[in-house]
Motif scaffolding. Sequence first.
Motif, mmCIF file in Angstrom:
data_model
loop_
_atom_site.group_PDB
_atom_site.id
_atom_site.type_symbol
_atom_site.label_atom_id
_atom_site.label_comp_id
_atom_site.label_asym_id
_atom_site.label_seq_id
_atom_site.Cartn_x
_atom_site.Cartn_y
_atom_site.Cartn_z
ATOM 1 N N GLU A 156 0.818 -1.205 0.000
ATOM 2 C CA GLU A 156 0.000 0.000 0.000
ATOM 3 C C GLU A 156 0.859 1.267 0.000
ATOM 4 O O GLU A 156 0.477 2.288 -0.559
ATOM 5 C CB GLU A 156 -0.945 0.013 1.197
ATOM 6 N N ALA A 157 2.030 1.192 0.629
ATOM 7 C CA ALA A 157 2.928 2.351 0.649
ATOM 8 C C ALA A 157 3.661 2.540 -0.672
ATOM 9 O O ALA A 157 4.314 3.564 -0.882
ATOM 10 C CB ALA A 157 3.934 2.207 1.778
ATOM 11 N N GLY A 158 3.580 1.538 -1.561
ATOM 12 C CA GLY A 158 4.241 1.639 -2.856
ATOM 13 C C GLY A 158 5.707 1.274 -2.822
ATOM 14 O O GLY A 158 6.461 1.661 -3.723
ATOM 15 N N PHE A 159 6.138 0.515 -1.812
ATOM 16 C CA PHE A 159 7.535 0.103 -1.710
ATOM 17 C C PHE A 159 7.704 -1.275 -2.351
ATOM 18 O O PHE A 159 6.958 -2.219 -2.030
ATOM 19 C CB PHE A 159 7.978 0.039 -0.254
ATOM 20 N N ALA A 160 8.703 -1.399 -3.233
ATOM 21 C CA ALA A 160 8.931 -2.651 -3.964
ATOM 22 C C ALA A 160 10.356 -3.130 -3.776
ATOM 23 O O ALA A 160 11.273 -2.331 -3.535
ATOM 24 C CB ALA A 160 8.628 -2.451 -5.449
ATOM 25 N N ASP A 161 10.538 -4.448 -3.937
ATOM 26 C CA ASP A 161 11.846 -5.054 -3.708
ATOM 27 C C ASP A 161 12.933 -4.460 -4.594
ATOM 28 O O ASP A 161 14.090 -4.333 -4.176
ATOM 29 C CB ASP A 161 11.772 -6.567 -3.968
ATOM 30 N N ASP A 162 12.582 -4.092 -5.813
ATOM 31 C CA ASP A 162 13.622 -3.678 -6.761
ATOM 32 C C ASP A 162 13.908 -2.188 -6.739
ATOM 33 O O ASP A 162 14.717 -1.699 -7.527
ATOM 34 C CB ASP A 162 13.231 -4.105 -8.182
ATOM 35 N N GLN A 163 13.267 -1.415 -5.832
ATOM 36 C CA GLN A 163 13.539 0.009 -5.847
ATOM 37 C C GLN A 163 14.755 0.337 -4.990
ATOM 38 O O GLN A 163 15.009 -0.302 -3.969
ATOM 39 C CB GLN A 163 12.318 0.808 -5.377
ATOM 40 N N PRO A 164 15.531 1.325 -5.411
ATOM 41 C CA PRO A 164 16.719 1.699 -4.629
ATOM 42 C C PRO A 164 16.323 2.479 -3.380
ATOM 43 O O PRO A 164 15.182 2.936 -3.249
ATOM 44 C CB PRO A 164 17.506 2.581 -5.596
ATOM 45 N N ASP A 165 17.271 2.631 -2.484
ATOM 46 C CA ASP A 165 17.025 3.461 -1.308
ATOM 47 C C ASP A 165 16.751 4.895 -1.752
ATOM 48 O O ASP A 165 17.447 5.421 -2.624
ATOM 49 C CB ASP A 165 18.239 3.443 -0.377
ATOM 50 N N PRO A 166 15.758 5.542 -1.150
ATOM 51 C CA PRO A 166 15.444 6.916 -1.542
ATOM 52 C C PRO A 166 16.418 7.902 -0.904
ATOM 53 O O PRO A 166 17.068 7.586 0.105
ATOM 54 C CB PRO A 166 14.034 7.108 -0.983
ATOM 55 N N PRO A 167 16.522 9.115 -1.439
ATOM 56 C CA PRO A 167 17.328 10.141 -0.770
ATOM 57 C C PRO A 167 16.794 10.392 0.635
ATOM 58 O O PRO A 167 15.585 10.466 0.845
ATOM 59 C CB PRO A 167 17.136 11.380 -1.663
ATOM 60 N N GLY A 168 17.690 10.493 1.607
ATOM 61 C CA GLY A 168 17.267 10.759 2.974
ATOM 62 C C GLY A 168 16.619 9.579 3.670
ATOM 63 O O GLY A 168 15.933 9.755 4.679
ATOM 64 N N GLY A 169 16.840 8.382 3.157
ATOM 65 C CA GLY A 169 16.236 7.223 3.798
ATOM 66 C C GLY A 169 16.889 5.935 3.345
ATOM 67 O O GLY A 169 17.805 5.933 2.511
ATOM 68 N N ALA A 170 16.421 4.823 3.892
ATOM 69 C CA ALA A 170 16.978 3.520 3.541
ATOM 70 C C ALA A 170 15.959 2.444 3.844
ATOM 71 O O ALA A 170 15.081 2.607 4.706
ATOM 72 C CB ALA A 170 18.268 3.254 4.313
#
Length: 538
Positions: A156-170
């Motif tokens: 639901e948050a839109g987080f997927a296994d293949d996405q990289p770490d976002p700026p300012g987070g991990a």
Amino acid sequence: MDVLIEDATFVTMASPERSRSMLVRDGRIAAVGSAEAVRAQAGPGARVARLDGATVIPGLIDAHCHVSDIGYLAAAADCGQPSAPDIPAIQARLREAAGRAPEGSWVTGSGYVEYKLRERRHPTRADLDAAVPDRPAVLYHTSLHACVLNTAALREAGFADDQPDPPGGAFGRDEQGRLDGVVYEGPMFALFERNLREDLARMGAAQRAKVAETAGRHLAALGLTAACDADLRRDTFAAFAEADVQGLLSQRIYGLVVHDQVDWLLASGLQGRHSGRLATEAVKIWADGGMSSRTAAIHGTYPVPPYGSGILYFGRDELTAMVREFDARGFQVCVHAQGDRAIETVLDAYAATLAPAVTPGNPRRHRIEHGGAMYPALAARAADLGVLVASQPGFLSALGDGFAAAFPGQRDQLYSFASWQRAGITVAGSSDAPVITADPLVGIRDAMLRRTGEGRVLGPGERLSARAALALYTRHAAFAMHRETEIGSLEPGKLADFAVLDRNPLDVDPERITDIRVLATAVDGKPVYQSGAILPED
């Protein structure tokens, strides 16, 4: 009508000390001193409250907490330690929470610390899936700088296994590189804000006001009469404003408005004081992560998971531009900075803003929030700039063992309250609740003892006396929120904000300070909490 308070010890945090009587008139202190002198100033028909030897202190002030989050997370499953000692206990609490969570809402738990769990690790999405398999569930770390999501919540948050770490987070990942459910910093903040906003939107005005009222009642029972809300946003401001209109605020709330909400605040004409109990005069910026989540921005690398050097949200030039803008707009700027690398960046921004040719001194009383790894050279810079620090002595007992593991070579220099004050820094006491308990007596005890949960003493030379520890939560905290002429001590002309205790914190063995009972708490001379009919209700 005059209210004469007698047969008590008054710790005024001013002169004269340890008076025996106080006169309250029209919400302010009219006199304090000997029983005879004060009684002579009372009007005819004054109501008398005799306190049977109790101690009256200035209303306690929390210079940095999250009042709205305290109210919001009051309905979440308590997954803190030691009450939930391991992951199966957390799972059981989440299952129970799922049974009472409203339709359409997430299942929420909070308060865990991975290094206090029996397993000595973060729970994972698989652990949460086993407890709540069919709807989104989130478990917030006690720092509120990390959380764990189950599979439905990740989706639901839109987080997927293949996405990289976002700026300012991990993102935490398993051995195959898939998301393990742990989310750090930026995306966690965005998720928390979204869930809070959506849950508040489901409520009517009365329910939103109840969130603020619930938090206020909890704080009032701890002797707190004022608090800085260090994460004020549009939706939570609405909850406070609705509670204020209904007369339900139990504290004076000094809002630190999140920096990306300032344009809305100004466009709405909401900068400044709204009443005697609600103000929005400061801005909050996050410079880095948290110490207990090991994401504070440091020089060097952490010797414990998740390793690395932490997360720095803004470079020096960008942060300087932000600080200068908010200073020019008339705001007090309060920057969260925990690691030494972040603190250095913040001091650079303040130095550029407070250059003598630009702004002599620090008239807006810009602050560093927390300042955990503000080592001696950094403290000297902060003192030279006149920068204040709002810090949390209670972290030492609640989280200090984790700090010792993360900063083994510098652990005695963390939260160096005595050294900071000797350098000339005004240090205000606070809790950061709901990260830890909001109880200021815990903070006062820890400022004196500096003992961790496992019995270590961090920085024995940094212990404060009882009076100095109490000053953190009275005079110094009032100064940090520009209210020293109104609150923070019991003096004629000041607002009648005070707490009644069953014992004097200046005389109690430090080991027993947290056994002191709050008998009553008053704001404007009227009780907002009392355990019996101690003070007149009207």
